[in-house]
Design a protein around this motif. Structure first.
Motif, PDB file in Angstrom:
ATOM      1  N   GLN A   7       5.080   7.899 -14.651  1.00  0.00           N
ATOM      2  CA  GLN A   7       6.156   7.155 -15.303  1.00  0.00           C
ATOM      3  C   GLN A   7       6.588   5.964 -14.456  1.00  0.00           C
ATOM      4  OE1 GLN A   7       9.605   9.550 -16.142  1.00  0.00           O
ATOM      5  NE2 GLN A   7      10.731   7.878 -17.074  1.00  0.00           N
ATOM      6  N   THR A   8       6.651   6.163 -13.137  1.00  0.00           N
ATOM      7  CA  THR A   8       6.998   5.063 -12.235  1.00  0.00           C
ATOM      8  C   THR A   8       5.970   3.950 -12.319  1.00  0.00           C
ATOM      9  OG1 THR A   8       8.109   6.581 -10.704  1.00  0.00           O
ATOM     10  CG2 THR A   8       7.430   4.443  -9.829  1.00  0.00           C
ATOM     11  N   ILE A   9       4.694   4.306 -12.370  1.00  0.00           N
ATOM     12  CA  ILE A   9       3.614   3.315 -12.468  1.00  0.00           C
ATOM     13  C   ILE A   9       3.728   2.534 -13.775  1.00  0.00           C
ATOM     14  CG2 ILE A   9       1.114   2.996 -12.630  1.00  0.00           C
ATOM     15  CD1 ILE A   9       0.816   5.508 -10.874  1.00  0.00           C
TER      16      ILE A   9
ATOM     17  N   SER B 183       9.489  11.087  -5.370  1.00  0.00           N
ATOM     18  CA  SER B 183      10.644  10.277  -4.964  1.00  0.00           C
ATOM     19  C   SER B 183      10.230   9.159  -4.020  1.00  0.00           C
ATOM     20  CB  SER B 183      11.685  11.167  -4.283  1.00  0.00           C
ATOM     21  OG  SER B 183      12.198  12.110  -5.188  1.00  0.00           O
ATOM     22  N   PHE B 184       9.294   9.455  -3.123  1.00  0.00           N
ATOM     23  CA  PHE B 184       8.784   8.448  -2.187  1.00  0.00           C
ATOM     24  C   PHE B 184       8.103   7.301  -2.936  1.00  0.00           C
ATOM     25  CE2 PHE B 184       4.758   7.275   0.053  1.00  0.00           C
ATOM     26  CZ  PHE B 184       5.312   6.411   0.987  1.00  0.00           C
ATOM     27  N   VAL B 185       7.288   7.628  -3.936  1.00  0.00           N
ATOM     28  CA  VAL B 185       6.596   6.599  -4.716  1.00  0.00           C
ATOM     29  C   VAL B 185       7.600   5.746  -5.485  1.00  0.00           C
ATOM     30  CG1 VAL B 185       5.005   6.193  -6.641  1.00  0.00           C
ATOM     31  CG2 VAL B 185       4.450   7.908  -4.904  1.00  0.00           C
ATOM     32  N   GLU B 186       8.603   6.381  -6.066  1.00  0.00           N
ATOM     33  CA  GLU B 186       9.622   5.638  -6.811  1.00  0.00           C
ATOM     34  C   GLU B 186      10.367   4.671  -5.899  1.00  0.00           C
ATOM     35  OE1 GLU B 186      13.353   6.573  -9.868  1.00  0.00           O
ATOM     36  OE2 GLU B 186      12.576   8.137  -8.543  1.00  0.00           O
ATOM     37  N   ARG B 187      10.747   5.125  -4.721  1.00  0.00           N
ATOM     38  CA  ARG B 187      11.424   4.266  -3.762  1.00  0.00           C
ATOM     39  C   ARG B 187      10.522   3.137  -3.296  1.00  0.00           C
ATOM     40  NH1 ARG B 187      10.455   3.232   1.722  1.00  0.00           N
ATOM     41  NH2 ARG B 187      10.165   5.455   2.147  1.00  0.00           N
TER      42      ARG B 187
ATOM     43  N   VAL C 239       0.847  -1.200   0.000  1.00  0.00           N
ATOM     44  CA  VAL C 239       0.000   0.000   0.000  1.00  0.00           C
ATOM     45  C   VAL C 239       0.877   1.243   0.000  1.00  0.00           C
ATOM     46  CG1 VAL C 239      -1.789   1.287   1.213  1.00  0.00           C
ATOM     47  CG2 VAL C 239      -1.824  -1.223   1.223  1.00  0.00           C
ATOM     48  N   ILE C 240       0.638   2.119  -0.978  1.00  0.00           N
ATOM     49  CA  ILE C 240       1.371   3.391  -1.059  1.00  0.00           C
ATOM     50  C   ILE C 240       0.367   4.535  -0.925  1.00  0.00           C
ATOM     51  CG2 ILE C 240       2.901   4.835  -2.433  1.00  0.00           C
ATOM     52  CD1 ILE C 240       3.818   2.356  -3.912  1.00  0.00           C
TER      53      ILE C 240
END
Length: 433
Positions: free
Chosen positions: A78-80, A42-46, A29-30
């Motif tokens: 982009q991360t998704i 940055s938090f989502v990418e990590r 869960v994010i």
């Protein structure tokens, strides 16, 4: 008989161990809450990297945000898209503006009762952005929706009020869908009461739940890179350094400016938006300004230092557009802050503690630093101001000169002697018994 029984027991043990060896599913869960900013990106990418390492079965983006920066939202999208993990958006409250964009980037969307999605018009300074940006953002919204099998025009109407959809939204108004409307028009795949019900629908009720948590550094980064705080830090930083340029020596304004700019650059460095080249350029600018501060007169070092600072500020931002916007807002804020300080702080006598208040006029004996000053070498005088190391002295005949020391600090009222004159640079040293 015994051998047969032993074989059966061994078989049961192997079967049992095989059952227990099968790990249960894992849901990562994010949370996407508050403003969407570079720190959140940055938090989502990590978090996605961590989820991929733990063999996660599902990433659940829990969205409740009023929106935020377009560049940060695009980075999250982009991360998704680059991740191989299955992602579902769970809209808990509002997926507004950039939040709607991120929900549309997910293959499936679930919504809680009372949740809404839409109202994604790009704005600058609280007003509708120019037509070029609106058109671009509406196309981005439409493409994100179309990629996941949703009606493109509905998503575009969330970002462009000039679009009309009969029976849904009239021209001149932005589209925002309730959770029921989202289900009706294919913008919500599930309507659930909470996360537990969604996982039950997805046959993941027994899955292990792991929630991404902001680290202390990420919390600081989110705070510093916030769209409102970043220009404020720049304002304090630029104003502090400008005050220090016109102040004898180094004082509280310089420390405030340096600390604010350090926070700005440090936060953007932690967020991954800049490299050490911007930091080095920033330090070069500070060095050039320091040279200007300790040498009377505003010249090439000061101008070069300010240019280096401006370039480094833009380089440190997530994009050059964001850097220029932050810099413009900071310059406006700096002008307002300087005007305020001149108007109000002088009434309280505070400004005199920062800026040299002596007026230098020919009538009072001040000598402009344009003629040959070598005639004063060997003469003695008294420090009119603190020499740290630059300041002003008064000779026995009443002549006033701008001088510097050899690096030492000399208090006001101390006897000094001129030991060197090079052009307009006059060097003194203290006369101590």
């Amino acid at each position: 008989m015994k051998k047969g029984l032993l074989g059966i027991l061994i078989g049961l043990m192997l079967l049992t161990s095989g059952v227990f060896a099968v790990s249960s599913a894992e849901v990562f869960v994010i949370p996407l809450e508050a403003a969407i900013d570079p720190g959140l990106a940055s938090f989502v990418e990590r978090s996605y990297r961590e989820a991929e390492l733990s063999n996660t079965d599902l990433v659940l983006l829990e969205i409740d945000t009023p929106g935020g920066r377009i560049d940060a939202a695009e980075k999250i999208k982009q991360t998704i898209n680059e991740s191989t993990l299955k992602t579902i958006a769970l809209v808990k409250g509002g997926a507004i503006s950039a939040g709607a964009y991120l929900a549309l980037a997910c293959p499936e969307i679930a919504m809680l009762p009372g949740a809404i999605i839409g109202d994604a018009e790009p704005q600058l300074g609280g007003k509708r952005a120019d037509e070029k940006l609106v058109s671009y953002w509406a196309a981005e919204m439409g493409a994100a929706a179309e990629k996941n099998g949703r009606e493109r025009l509905i998503a575009m109407a969330m970002a462009d009020r000039d679009l009309e959809i009969p029976g849904l939204v009239e021209k001149g108004k932005l589209l925002t869908l309730t959770y029921q409307q989202a289900k009706e028009y294919g913008y919500a795949d599930y309507l659930v009461a909470d996360r537990a019900e969604l996982l039950k629908v997805l046959n993941l009720a027994e899955a292990n739940i792991k929630e991404a948590v902001l680290s202390p550094a990420e919390k600081i980064t989110r705070l510093i890179t916030h769209p409102f705080l970043a220009p404020l830090l720049l304002t304090l930083g630029i104003a502090g350094l400008i005050i220090e340029v016109f102040t004898v020596g180094w004082g509280i304004a310089g420390f405030i400016g340096l600390f604010s700019l350090s926070l700005y650059f440090g936060g953007h460095l932690l967020a991954g938006f800049t490299g050490w080249e911007a930091i080095l350029l920033f330090l070069l600018g500070l060095i050039l300004l320091a040279i200007e501060i300790f040498i009377p007169g505003f010249g090439l070092p000061g101008i070069s230092g300010l240019v280096c600072l401006v370039i480094s500020i833009v380089l440190a931002a997530p994009s050059w557009e964001a850097g220029i916007i932050s810099l413009v807002l900071a310059i406006i804020g700096t002008i307002i802050l300087l005007l305020f300080s001149f108007k109000f702080l002088t009434k309280r006598g505070f400004w005199e503690r920062l800026v040299l208040g002596i007026k230098y006029q020919k009538e009072t004996g001040y000598v402009p630093q344009s003629k040959d000053l070598s005639i004063y070498v060997g003469q003695r005088g008294v420090a009119l101001t603190i020499l740290r190391p630059a300041g002003t002295i008064e000779l026995a005949d009443g002549t006033k000169l701008d001088v510097v020391t050899e690096g030492e600090f000399i208090p006001r009222g101390e006897n000094v002697e001129i030991i060197l004159a090079e052009g307009i640079r006059v060097v003194v040293r203290a006369l101590r018994e």
